[in-house]
Design a protein around this motif. Structure first.
Motif, short mmCIF file in Angstrom:
data_model
loop_
_atom_site.label_atom_id
_atom_site.label_comp_id
_atom_site.label_asym_id
_atom_site.label_seq_id
_atom_site.Cartn_x
_atom_site.Cartn_y
_atom_site.Cartn_z
N SER A 159 0.80 -1.23 0.00
CA SER A 159 0.00 0.00 0.00
C SER A 159 0.83 1.28 0.00
O SER A 159 0.29 2.37 -0.17
CB SER A 159 -0.93 0.01 1.21
OG SER A 159 -0.15 0.01 2.41
N LEU A 160 2.16 1.18 0.18
CA LEU A 160 2.99 2.38 0.21
C LEU A 160 3.08 3.01 -1.17
O LEU A 160 3.17 2.31 -2.18
CB LEU A 160 4.41 2.06 0.68
CG LEU A 160 4.60 1.62 2.12
CD1 LEU A 160 6.08 1.38 2.40
CD2 LEU A 160 4.05 2.65 3.09
N GLY A 161 3.10 4.33 -1.22
CA GLY A 161 3.34 5.03 -2.48
C GLY A 161 4.78 4.83 -2.91
O GLY A 161 5.64 4.43 -2.13
N ASP A 162 5.07 5.12 -4.16
CA ASP A 162 6.41 4.87 -4.70
C ASP A 162 7.52 5.59 -3.94
O ASP A 162 8.55 5.00 -3.63
CB ASP A 162 6.47 5.27 -6.18
CG ASP A 162 5.66 4.33 -7.07
OD1 ASP A 162 5.32 3.21 -6.63
OD2 ASP A 162 5.37 4.73 -8.22
N ALA A 163 7.33 6.87 -3.64
CA ALA A 163 8.37 7.65 -2.95
C ALA A 163 8.58 7.13 -1.53
O ALA A 163 9.72 7.00 -1.07
CB ALA A 163 8.02 9.13 -2.94
N THR A 164 7.50 6.82 -0.84
CA THR A 164 7.60 6.30 0.54
C THR A 164 8.26 4.93 0.53
O THR A 164 9.11 4.63 1.37
CB THR A 164 6.21 6.23 1.19
OG1 THR A 164 5.62 7.53 1.14
CG2 THR A 164 6.30 5.77 2.63
N ASP A 214 10.38 3.74 -1.70
CA ASP A 214 11.79 3.92 -2.00
C ASP A 214 12.56 4.35 -0.75
O ASP A 214 13.62 3.79 -0.44
CB ASP A 214 11.95 4.96 -3.11
CG ASP A 214 13.40 5.12 -3.53
OD1 ASP A 214 13.86 4.30 -4.35
OD2 ASP A 214 14.06 6.06 -3.04
N ALA A 215 12.02 5.32 -0.01
CA ALA A 215 12.69 5.79 1.21
C ALA A 215 12.76 4.68 2.26
O ALA A 215 13.80 4.52 2.92
CB ALA A 215 11.96 7.00 1.78
#
Length: 113
Positions: free
Chosen positions: A71-76, A78-79
């Motif tokens: 469920s995490l967005g791409d930027a989150t 990646d971090a």
């Protein structure tokens, strides 16, 4: 507070490999190159708790898998992956927000194939 878990099921990455990377490199390398450098791969987990960003497993051959919630967005995502790898390698985490919290588990006798 955000929670990140690392599950170490075998010894961590060899010192020589860890010494080849800096925190800045973990943050800056293209993901494919970073994963190759740490003998790693990515997976997803069904754990979808607020503030949970993922965990790392380590095999007997020192191969790691970084699991993050789907469920995490791409930027989150990646971090979270980069933070988990930084933690796994024992590198300073000064490039990441101070609100991350890590719980490290070692499961004696457990080795993931």
């Amino acid at each position: 507070m955000n929670r990140v878990s690392t599950a170490a099921m075998a010894p961590s990455t060899p010192t020589a490999q860890r010494d080849q990377l800096t925190s800045a490199q973990v943050c800056d390398l293209p993901m494919d190159e970073l994963l190759a450098r740490v003998n790693g791969s990515l997976g997803s987990t069904g754990i979808d708790e607020p503030g949970f960003f993922g965990y790392v497993t380590v095999t007997a051959s020192n191969r790691i898998t970084v699991y993050t919630p789907a469920s995490l967005g791409d930027a989150t995502r990646d971090a979270a992956i980069r933070f988990l790898i930084t933690q796994h390698l024992g590198l300073p985490t000064h490039l990441f927000p101070d609100v991350f919290e890590v719980t490290r588990f070692t499961i004696p006798g457990e080795v993931q194939a």
